[in-house]
Enzyme design. Structure first.
Site, PDB file in Angstrom:
ATOM      1  N   ASP A  31      26.652  28.892  59.822  1.00 46.07           N
ATOM      2  CA  ASP A  31      27.789  29.347  59.014  1.00 46.07           C
ATOM      3  C   ASP A  31      27.734  30.872  58.936  1.00 46.07           C
ATOM      4  O   ASP A  31      26.652  31.462  59.003  1.00 46.07           O
ATOM      5  CB  ASP A  31      27.688  28.769  57.592  1.00 46.07           C
ATOM      6  CG  ASP A  31      29.045  28.624  56.919  1.00 46.07           C
ATOM      7  OD1 ASP A  31      29.479  27.490  56.688  1.00 46.07           O
ATOM      8  OD2 ASP A  31      29.673  29.668  56.618  1.00 46.07           O
ATOM      9  N   TYR A 150      46.573  28.308  61.319  1.00 49.98           N
ATOM     10  CA  TYR A 150      45.670  27.164  61.113  1.00 49.98           C
ATOM     11  C   TYR A 150      46.099  25.987  61.988  1.00 49.98           C
ATOM     12  O   TYR A 150      45.316  25.449  62.763  1.00 49.98           O
ATOM     13  CB  TYR A 150      45.716  26.794  59.640  1.00 49.98           C
ATOM     14  CG  TYR A 150      44.759  25.697  59.211  1.00 49.98           C
ATOM     15  CD1 TYR A 150      43.371  25.885  59.264  1.00 49.98           C
ATOM     16  CD2 TYR A 150      45.237  24.490  58.708  1.00 49.98           C
ATOM     17  CE1 TYR A 150      42.503  24.886  58.833  1.00 49.98           C
ATOM     18  CE2 TYR A 150      44.374  23.498  58.270  1.00 49.98           C
ATOM     19  CZ  TYR A 150      43.014  23.690  58.329  1.00 49.98           C
ATOM     20  OH  TYR A 150      42.149  22.707  57.887  1.00 49.98           O
ATOM     21  N   ARG A 191      43.594  25.470  46.080  1.00 50.39           N
ATOM     22  CA  ARG A 191      44.141  24.154  46.410  1.00 50.39           C
ATOM     23  C   ARG A 191      44.528  23.429  45.117  1.00 50.39           C
ATOM     24  O   ARG A 191      44.096  23.802  44.018  1.00 50.39           O
ATOM     25  CB  ARG A 191      43.132  23.336  47.222  1.00 50.39           C
ATOM     26  CG  ARG A 191      43.040  23.826  48.667  1.00 50.39           C
ATOM     27  CD  ARG A 191      42.167  22.919  49.534  1.00 50.39           C
ATOM     28  NE  ARG A 191      40.942  23.591  49.927  1.00 50.39           N
ATOM     29  CZ  ARG A 191      40.119  23.176  50.893  1.00 50.39           C
ATOM     30  NH1 ARG A 191      40.392  22.082  51.573  1.00 50.39           N
ATOM     31  NH2 ARG A 191      39.027  23.838  51.188  1.00 50.39           N
TER      32      ARG A 191
HETATM   33  P1  NAD Z   1      35.222  25.296  53.616  1.00 51.94           P
HETATM   34  O1  NAD Z   1      35.914  26.611  53.646  1.00 51.94           O
HETATM   35  O2  NAD Z   1      34.548  24.870  52.361  1.00 51.94           O
HETATM   36  O3  NAD Z   1      34.150  25.207  54.792  1.00 51.94           O
HETATM   37  C1  NAD Z   1      34.329  25.829  56.037  1.00 51.94           C
HETATM   38  C2  NAD Z   1      33.040  26.552  56.385  1.00 51.94           C
HETATM   39  O4  NAD Z   1      33.175  27.163  57.689  1.00 51.94           O
HETATM   40  C3  NAD Z   1      32.711  27.684  55.416  1.00 51.94           C
HETATM   41  O5  NAD Z   1      31.379  27.561  54.957  1.00 51.94           O
HETATM   42  C4  NAD Z   1      32.902  28.956  56.238  1.00 51.94           C
HETATM   43  O6  NAD Z   1      32.082  30.019  55.825  1.00 51.94           O
HETATM   44  C5  NAD Z   1      32.591  28.449  57.638  1.00 51.94           C
HETATM   45  N1  NAD Z   1      33.182  29.253  58.704  1.00 51.94           N
HETATM   46  C6  NAD Z   1      34.484  29.610  58.851  1.00 51.94           C
HETATM   47  N2  NAD Z   1      34.630  30.364  59.953  1.00 51.94           N
HETATM   48  C7  NAD Z   1      33.400  30.472  60.530  1.00 51.94           C
HETATM   49  C8  NAD Z   1      32.912  31.118  61.690  1.00 51.94           C
HETATM   50  N3  NAD Z   1      33.707  31.826  62.503  1.00 51.94           N
HETATM   51  N4  NAD Z   1      31.592  31.013  61.995  1.00 51.94           N
HETATM   52  C9  NAD Z   1      30.748  30.300  61.188  1.00 51.94           C
HETATM   53  N5  NAD Z   1      31.164  29.670  60.061  1.00 51.94           N
HETATM   54  C10 NAD Z   1      32.475  29.759  59.735  1.00 51.94           C
HETATM   55  O7  NAD Z   1      36.294  24.203  54.051  1.00 51.94           O
HETATM   56  P2  NAD Z   1      36.174  22.613  54.104  1.00 51.94           P
HETATM   57  O8  NAD Z   1      37.194  22.079  53.195  1.00 51.94           O
HETATM   58  O9  NAD Z   1      34.770  22.184  53.954  1.00 51.94           O
HETATM   59  O10 NAD Z   1      36.650  22.342  55.589  1.00 51.94           O
HETATM   60  C11 NAD Z   1      35.722  22.051  56.632  1.00 51.94           C
HETATM   61  C12 NAD Z   1      36.484  21.636  57.880  1.00 51.94           C
HETATM   62  O11 NAD Z   1      37.274  20.479  57.611  1.00 51.94           O
HETATM   63  C13 NAD Z   1      37.443  22.723  58.376  1.00 51.94           C
HETATM   64  O12 NAD Z   1      37.399  22.752  59.793  1.00 51.94           O
HETATM   65  C14 NAD Z   1      38.796  22.240  57.902  1.00 51.94           C
HETATM   66  O13 NAD Z   1      39.817  22.678  58.751  1.00 51.94           O
HETATM   67  C15 NAD Z   1      38.624  20.732  57.929  1.00 51.94           C
HETATM   68  N6  NAD Z   1      39.520  20.056  56.984  1.00 51.94           N
HETATM   69  C16 NAD Z   1      39.241  20.031  55.639  1.00 51.94           C
HETATM   70  C17 NAD Z   1      40.113  19.360  54.773  1.00 51.94           C
HETATM   71  C18 NAD Z   1      39.854  19.245  53.286  1.00 51.94           C
HETATM   72  O14 NAD Z   1      40.637  18.581  52.586  1.00 51.94           O
HETATM   73  N7  NAD Z   1      38.794  19.801  52.740  1.00 51.94           N
HETATM   74  C19 NAD Z   1      41.287  18.767  55.281  1.00 51.94           C
HETATM   75  C20 NAD Z   1      41.532  18.855  56.638  1.00 51.94           C
HETATM   76  C21 NAD Z   1      40.639  19.482  57.485  1.00 51.94           C
HETATM   77  N1  UDP Z   2      50.138  22.794  44.450  1.00 54.42           N
HETATM   78  C1  UDP Z   2      50.662  22.900  43.164  1.00 54.42           C
HETATM   79  N2  UDP Z   2      50.003  23.673  42.245  1.00 54.42           N
HETATM   80  C2  UDP Z   2      48.858  24.346  42.513  1.00 54.42           C
HETATM   81  C3  UDP Z   2      48.309  24.240  43.829  1.00 54.42           C
HETATM   82  C4  UDP Z   2      48.976  23.464  44.769  1.00 54.42           C
HETATM   83  O1  UDP Z   2      51.702  22.300  42.865  1.00 54.42           O
HETATM   84  O2  UDP Z   2      48.323  25.011  41.595  1.00 54.42           O
HETATM   85  C5  UDP Z   2      50.832  21.947  45.430  1.00 54.42           C
HETATM   86  C6  UDP Z   2      51.111  22.627  46.768  1.00 54.42           C
HETATM   87  O3  UDP Z   2      52.347  23.326  46.730  1.00 54.42           O
HETATM   88  C7  UDP Z   2      51.141  21.433  47.719  1.00 54.42           C
HETATM   89  C8  UDP Z   2      50.183  20.442  47.103  1.00 54.42           C
HETATM   90  O4  UDP Z   2      49.983  20.861  45.749  1.00 54.42           O
HETATM   91  O5  UDP Z   2      52.434  20.871  47.740  1.00 54.42           O
HETATM   92  C9  UDP Z   2      48.821  20.354  47.801  1.00 54.42           C
HETATM   93  O6  UDP Z   2      48.366  21.684  47.995  1.00 54.42           O
HETATM   94  P1  UDP Z   2      46.903  22.033  48.509  1.00 54.42           P
HETATM   95  O7  UDP Z   2      46.813  23.518  48.462  1.00 54.42           O
HETATM   96  O8  UDP Z   2      45.891  21.274  47.741  1.00 54.42           O
HETATM   97  O9  UDP Z   2      46.795  21.517  50.022  1.00 54.42           O
HETATM   98  P2  UDP Z   2      47.823  21.217  51.235  1.00 54.42           P
HETATM   99  O10 UDP Z   2      48.050  19.761  51.176  1.00 54.42           O
HETATM  100  O11 UDP Z   2      49.076  21.995  51.037  1.00 54.42           O
HETATM  101  O12 UDP Z   2      47.054  21.617  52.440  1.00 54.42           O
END
Ligand code: NAD
Ligand code: UDP
Length: 319
Positions: A31, A150, A191
């Site tokens: 990371d 993204y 979020r």
């Molecule tokens: P997060 O930000 O908590 O974790 C991502 C981690 O990646 C962080 O620790 C960050 O420092 C590291 N990172 C980013 N760019 C980097 C780089 N260039 N080199 C090394 N480390 C790097 O986010 P998360 O919610 O844990 O998401 C993790 C993965 O899951 C991501 O790829 C995200 O797109 C995917 N994802 C998460 C969700 C969710 O609901 N949490 C939903 C869809 C997809």
């Molecule tokens: N949202 C909201 N209030 C907040 C933060 C988010 O109403 O304080 C809404 C946002 O506009 C979206 C949904 O909640 O429609 C989920 O947002 P989030 O950022 O959790 O993730 P997304 O699904 O958009 O990736």
């Protein structure tokens, strides 16, 4: 297995480290802390089966010794433009993590003959015109829209993963993750769940953007990790949706959080201060995960929120 996990200091990555260590594997975390938090891994200090490299995956990756699996989870992931850690405010880093980071991690998997998993996202469906979203739906994404850095990075990452599978025979997997929550989420990343739960614990009204009619479904992290591990152990190469199919409006979600926490302050409607193109409806079709992995979420929203509250209270200094 000896498993490389990128994004290990993040929300999902750190839970994955814990789970795979608990299964007896050796874990190499990587990371650069751009959005992650070293605290998420602090409890692993001294664990002989865990090593950590501070490294940006956009740059060439060298891991000494054998590697049996690579899980590429490194990427900024928050969509909220108000957060400095959101991908809106890290556009080039986000594209590099999805494009160059995926290329480099696929290279590691190819060189070691390792299994590979890409953390993809429901955002590859964009603002979907098909509902619920099946894996066969190709998506509705604007390549230069506000979320493109993204969405398109992840779409490129999926394409590159399939290219390495088809061309080099790399044993790849793609997980399309839908909204997930739980302990170790970044409280400040903007979020919906962190905002709402923080506000509820402070007795404040919950900030609903727009009229709150947009829908999401929220999966508790332990359920998601179970699905990811099952996918890792499977032979499925096509993308698999993992998320909770229980769809609700954001207003219903806010009201549920108020009910569960006993917050009496209600909600406040704010103009949609976010980008346009906030997806209006989102719900995973998890038939493929049910069929192939025998997986579905087990933890109710109420139970998941209850399990998340102690972490939030601790982070907020409330206990
Ligand atoms: P997060 O930000 O908590 O974790 C991502 C981690 O990646 C962080 O620790 C960050 O420092 C590291 N990172 C980013 N760019 C980097 C780089 N260039 N080199 C090394 N480390 C790097 O986010 P998360 O919610 O844990 O998401 C993790 C993965 O899951 C991501 O790829 C995200 O797109 C995917 N994802 C998460 C969700 C969710 O609901 N949490 C939903 C869809 C997809
Ligand atoms: N949202 C909201 N209030 C907040 C933060 C988010 O109403 O304080 C809404 C946002 O506009 C979206 C949904 O909640 O429609 C989920 O947002 P989030 O950022 O959790 O993730 P997304 O699904 O958009 O990736």
């Amino acid at each position: 297995m000896r498993i490389l996990i990128t994004g290990a200091a993040g929300f999902l990555g750190s839970h994955l480290c814990d789970r795979l260590l608990a299964e007896g594997h050796e874990v190499i975390g990587m990371d650069n802390f751009i959005t992650g938090n070293p605290q998420n891994l602090a409890h692993l200090a001294g664990n002989k089966r865990f090593t950590f490299y501070e490294h940006d995956v956009s740059n060439y990756i060298f891991v000494p010794g054998k590697v049996d699996a690579v899980l590429h989870f490194a990427s900024p992931a928050s969509p909220n433009p108000k957060s400095p850690r959101a991908y809106f405010n890290l556009p080039i880093q986000t594209m590099k993590a999805g494009a160059l980071g995926t290329h480099n991690t696929l290279g590691v998997a190819k060189a070691h003959g390792a299994k590979y998993m890409l953390a993809s996202t429901s955002e590859i469906y964009g603002d979907p015109l098909e509902h619920p979203q099946k894996e066969t739906y190709p998506g509705n994404v604007d390549p230069i829209g506000p979320r493109a850095v993204y969405d398109e990075a992840k779409r490129f990452a999926e394409a590159l993963t399939m290219a390495y599978h088809r061309t080099h025979g790399v044993d790849t997997r793609i997980v399309r993750i839908f909204n997930t929550y739980g302990p170790r989420m970044d409280l400040e990343d903007g979020r919906a769940l962190p905002n709402f739960l923080k506000q509820a614990l402070l007795g404040q009204p919950l900030t609903v953007y727009g009229d709150g009619s947009q829908t999401r479904s929220f999966c508790y992290v332990d359920d998601l990790i179970e699905g990811i591990v099952r996918l890792l152990y499977s032979d499925e190469h096509l993308p698999v949706n993992l998320g909770n199919p229980h769809e609700m409006t954001i207003l219903e979600f806010a009201e549920a959080i108020n009910r569960i926490t006993g917050n009496k302050a209600g909600v406040v409607f704010l103009p949609d201060a976010r980008s346009e193109r906030d997806p209006q409806r989102r719900q995973p079709d998890i038939t493929r995960a049910r069929t192939i992995l025998g997986w579905e979420p087990k933890i109710s929203l109420e139970e998941g929120i209850r399990r998340t509250i102690p972490y939030f209270k601790k982070q907020m200094g409330l206990e």
